[in-house]
Design an enzyme around this catalytic site. Structure first.
Site, PDB file in Angstrom:
ATOM      1  N   LYS A  73     -30.617  71.390  -7.969  1.00 37.13           N
ATOM      2  CA  LYS A  73     -29.505  71.177  -8.903  1.00 37.13           C
ATOM      3  C   LYS A  73     -28.233  70.644  -8.228  1.00 37.13           C
ATOM      4  O   LYS A  73     -27.449  69.959  -8.871  1.00 37.13           O
ATOM      5  CB  LYS A  73     -29.191  72.477  -9.650  1.00 37.13           C
ATOM      6  N   ASP A 109     -27.233  73.664 -18.851  1.00 39.25           N
ATOM      7  CA  ASP A 109     -27.415  75.134 -18.818  1.00 39.25           C
ATOM      8  C   ASP A 109     -26.352  75.812 -19.687  1.00 39.25           C
ATOM      9  O   ASP A 109     -26.658  76.562 -20.605  1.00 39.25           O
ATOM     10  CB  ASP A 109     -27.281  75.672 -17.385  1.00 39.25           C
ATOM     11  N   GLY A 132     -22.736  88.574 -13.583  1.00 39.57           N
ATOM     12  CA  GLY A 132     -23.364  87.617 -12.672  1.00 39.57           C
ATOM     13  C   GLY A 132     -22.405  86.498 -12.296  1.00 39.57           C
ATOM     14  O   GLY A 132     -21.404  86.249 -13.000  1.00 39.57           O
ATOM     15  N   ALA A 133     -22.723  85.855 -11.163  1.00 41.07           N
ATOM     16  CA  ALA A 133     -21.894  84.726 -10.703  1.00 41.07           C
ATOM     17  C   ALA A 133     -22.774  83.677 -10.030  1.00 41.07           C
ATOM     18  O   ALA A 133     -22.322  82.927  -9.170  1.00 41.07           O
ATOM     19  CB  ALA A 133     -20.817  85.221  -9.736  1.00 41.07           C
ATOM     20  N   GLY A 134     -24.060  83.632 -10.444  1.00 39.17           N
ATOM     21  CA  GLY A 134     -24.974  82.615  -9.903  1.00 39.17           C
ATOM     22  C   GLY A 134     -24.831  81.322 -10.695  1.00 39.17           C
ATOM     23  O   GLY A 134     -23.836  81.111 -11.407  1.00 39.17           O
ATOM     24  N   GLY A 135     -25.864  80.459 -10.582  1.00 39.42           N
ATOM     25  CA  GLY A 135     -25.805  79.149 -11.228  1.00 39.42           C
ATOM     26  C   GLY A 135     -25.631  79.245 -12.740  1.00 39.42           C
ATOM     27  O   GLY A 135     -24.821  78.505 -13.328  1.00 39.42           O
ATOM     28  N   GLY A 250     -32.273  84.786 -24.841  1.00 39.04           N
ATOM     29  CA  GLY A 250     -32.219  83.652 -23.906  1.00 39.04           C
ATOM     30  C   GLY A 250     -33.045  82.459 -24.363  1.00 39.04           C
ATOM     31  O   GLY A 250     -32.916  81.368 -23.808  1.00 39.04           O
TER      32      GLY A 250
HETATM   33  P1  NDP Z   1     -28.922  82.936  -9.189  1.00 38.54           P
HETATM   34  O1  NDP Z   1     -29.907  83.397  -8.185  1.00 38.54           O
HETATM   35  O2  NDP Z   1     -28.059  81.766  -8.902  1.00 38.54           O
HETATM   36  O3  NDP Z   1     -27.945  84.160  -9.569  1.00 38.54           O
HETATM   37  C1  NDP Z   1     -28.458  85.429  -9.837  1.00 38.54           C
HETATM   38  C2  NDP Z   1     -27.313  86.345 -10.251  1.00 38.54           C
HETATM   39  O4  NDP Z   1     -27.870  87.618 -10.614  1.00 38.54           O
HETATM   40  C3  NDP Z   1     -26.291  86.614  -9.166  1.00 38.54           C
HETATM   41  O5  NDP Z   1     -25.014  86.788  -9.736  1.00 38.54           O
HETATM   42  C4  NDP Z   1     -26.782  87.935  -8.562  1.00 38.54           C
HETATM   43  O6  NDP Z   1     -25.750  88.684  -7.961  1.00 38.54           O
HETATM   44  C5  NDP Z   1     -27.228  88.633  -9.819  1.00 38.54           C
HETATM   45  N1  NDP Z   1     -28.202  89.712  -9.576  1.00 38.54           N
HETATM   46  C6  NDP Z   1     -29.521  89.565  -9.308  1.00 38.54           C
HETATM   47  N2  NDP Z   1     -30.089  90.776  -9.160  1.00 38.54           N
HETATM   48  C7  NDP Z   1     -29.108  91.699  -9.332  1.00 38.54           C
HETATM   49  C8  NDP Z   1     -29.070  93.126  -9.317  1.00 38.54           C
HETATM   50  N3  NDP Z   1     -30.160  93.846  -9.093  1.00 38.54           N
HETATM   51  N4  NDP Z   1     -27.878  93.739  -9.554  1.00 38.54           N
HETATM   52  C9  NDP Z   1     -26.755  93.016  -9.806  1.00 38.54           C
HETATM   53  N5  NDP Z   1     -26.735  91.667  -9.827  1.00 38.54           N
HETATM   54  C10 NDP Z   1     -27.901  90.998  -9.601  1.00 38.54           C
HETATM   55  O7  NDP Z   1     -29.777  82.688 -10.520  1.00 38.54           O
HETATM   56  P2  NDP Z   1     -29.381  81.779 -11.771  1.00 38.54           P
HETATM   57  O8  NDP Z   1     -27.963  82.022 -12.103  1.00 38.54           O
HETATM   58  O9  NDP Z   1     -29.851  80.397 -11.573  1.00 38.54           O
HETATM   59  O10 NDP Z   1     -30.324  82.404 -12.891  1.00 38.54           O
HETATM   60  C11 NDP Z   1     -30.064  83.706 -13.400  1.00 38.54           C
HETATM   61  C12 NDP Z   1     -31.046  83.969 -14.531  1.00 38.54           C
HETATM   62  O11 NDP Z   1     -30.770  83.050 -15.594  1.00 38.54           O
HETATM   63  C13 NDP Z   1     -32.514  83.731 -14.148  1.00 38.54           C
HETATM   64  O12 NDP Z   1     -33.260  84.865 -14.526  1.00 38.54           O
HETATM   65  C14 NDP Z   1     -32.944  82.560 -14.996  1.00 38.54           C
HETATM   66  O13 NDP Z   1     -34.255  82.723 -15.465  1.00 38.54           O
HETATM   67  C15 NDP Z   1     -31.976  82.612 -16.156  1.00 38.54           C
HETATM   68  N6  NDP Z   1     -31.743  81.295 -16.751  1.00 38.54           N
HETATM   69  C16 NDP Z   1     -32.070  81.143 -18.063  1.00 38.54           C
HETATM   70  C17 NDP Z   1     -31.893  79.937 -18.672  1.00 38.54           C
HETATM   71  C18 NDP Z   1     -32.270  79.793 -20.109  1.00 38.54           C
HETATM   72  O14 NDP Z   1     -32.314  78.665 -20.581  1.00 38.54           O
HETATM   73  N7  NDP Z   1     -32.510  80.872 -20.843  1.00 38.54           N
HETATM   74  C19 NDP Z   1     -31.350  78.775 -17.960  1.00 38.54           C
HETATM   75  C20 NDP Z   1     -30.985  79.060 -16.576  1.00 38.54           C
HETATM   76  C21 NDP Z   1     -31.199  80.295 -16.007  1.00 38.54           C
HETATM   77  P3  NDP Z   1     -25.315  88.425  -6.412  1.00 38.54           P
HETATM   78  O15 NDP Z   1     -24.456  87.189  -6.422  1.00 38.54           O
HETATM   79  O16 NDP Z   1     -24.568  89.647  -6.056  1.00 38.54           O
HETATM   80  O17 NDP Z   1     -26.591  88.239  -5.645  1.00 38.54           O
END
Ligand code: NDP
Length: 284
Positions: A73, A109, A132-135, A250
């Site tokens: 990405k 997204d 959360g703060a991922g993608g 979702g």
């Molecule tokens: P990333 O790996 O970029 O981010 C994951 C996030 O989840 C981070 O903020 C991480 O925190 C947090 N996290 C994971 N496990 C834990 C835990 N046990 N406790 C607390 N925080 C946690 O993933 P993405 O953002 O790319 O994707 C996240 C989800 O979104 C995925 O499951 C994906 O399937 C879903 N998604 C769904 C879409 C849809 O169309 N429905 C489209 C895109 C994504 P930390 O930073 O602290 O590690």
């Protein structure tokens, strides 16, 4: 003798790694068939070192465009000719569109999520909490800010990632953002109007897991949304529904990304219910 372009449909697809069976393919192809579009959507396994060649291949073959998933990405941007506004702010692209030979990066997204949210709420002036703060969280926060929410609280386990998203919102958009570092049960503020799980917690096969929250502050009627598409009825959404909250699954985010991508590639607005039926069939 027929020319190649006479028997090739217009191509679109997904550049992914690894290339496991992906529900997006079934969903998009169902929409193409339903609307009689002479287009195909194919799943391509592309390793990071071959990404540039794959993009050049799509360009050479005149593909209408393609999606890309992790880990492409961000790295795909170096191979494109330009970025749409929100993709430039987010700094990531999951959808590429061929505009008269120029490959433009979009990020659907967050747009898919917001389209789903708009079916139940007007976002202007709202207070939103994003777990959360991922993608996914980053894309949702940027699009929510661009859609006019007043404030965004990012709740994240890792401080550094959380701070990055908060700085992005405060520097590049009109919305105000703050960070809560997630350490133990997070108490949802009582003035929250929209709560979003944008973490990967609860994704199949870990279906009983849910974000660690103190739910007492959460009022009935608050909109609670999950990015987790599989399973659609996540443990998080079931807990929110039990408190009288309005839930959004979702699948809506995934389906609307498909609708937006197909419109960008073909100009056709497809029927989202066709795609929902296909996904519900796949996810049970
Ligand atoms: P990333 O790996 O970029 O981010 C994951 C996030 O989840 C981070 O903020 C991480 O925190 C947090 N996290 C994971 N496990 C834990 C835990 N046990 N406790 C607390 N925080 C946690 O993933 P993405 O953002 O790319 O994707 C996240 C989800 O979104 C995925 O499951 C994906 O399937 C879903 N998604 C769904 C879409 C849809 O169309 N429905 C489209 C895109 C994504 P930390 O930073 O602290 O590690």
């Amino acid at each position: 003798m027929s020319k190649a372009h006479n028997f090739l449909s217009q191509l679109t697809g997904l550049f992914a790694m690894p290339c496991a069976q992906n529900p997006t393919v079934a969903m998009v192809e169902a929409a193409y068939r339903h609307h009689g579009l002479d287009a195909r959507y194919i799943n391509c396994e592309v390793s990071p070192e071959n990404l540039g060649d794959a993009v050049r291949g799509a360009r050479a073959m005149g593909w209408l465009g393609f999606n890309c998933s992790k880990p492409h990405k961000v790295s795909v941007i170096a191979h494109l000719d330009g970025l749409a506004e929100s993709a430039a702010v987010i700094g990531a692209v999951n959808c590429v569109v061929n505009r008269a030979g120029r490959l433009i990066g979009e990020n659907t997204d967050g747009k898919g999520f917001i389209a789903s949210l708009r079916t139940v709420a007007d976002l202007a002036g709202k207070r939103i909490v994003v777990l959360g703060a991922g993608g996914a969280a980053r894309a949702i926060a940027v699009e929510a800010a661009m859609a006019g929410v007043a404030s965004i609280t990012i709740v994240n386990r890792s401080r550094a990632r959380g701070e990055e998203v908060v700085a992005l919102i405060n520097d590049k958009t009109q919305a105000r953002a703050d960070l809560v570092v997630w350490n133990g049960a997070f108490r949802v503020p009582e003035d929250t109007e929209i709560l979003v799980n944008a973490t990967s917690i609860g994704l199949f096969p870990d279906v009983d897991a849910k974000p660690e929250l103190d739910w007492h502050g959460l009022r009935p009627g608050v909109i609670v949304a999950d990015v987790i598409a599989n399973p659609p009825h996540s443990a998080f959404l079931r807990a929110a529904a039990a408190r009288g909250c309005r839930t959004l699954d979702g699948l809506g985010m995934l389906i609307n990304q498909g609708v937006i991508g197909i419109a960008l590639w073909t100009g056709v607005d497809v029927d989202p219910s066709v795609m929902r039926r296909k996904l519900e069939e796949l996810f049970g």
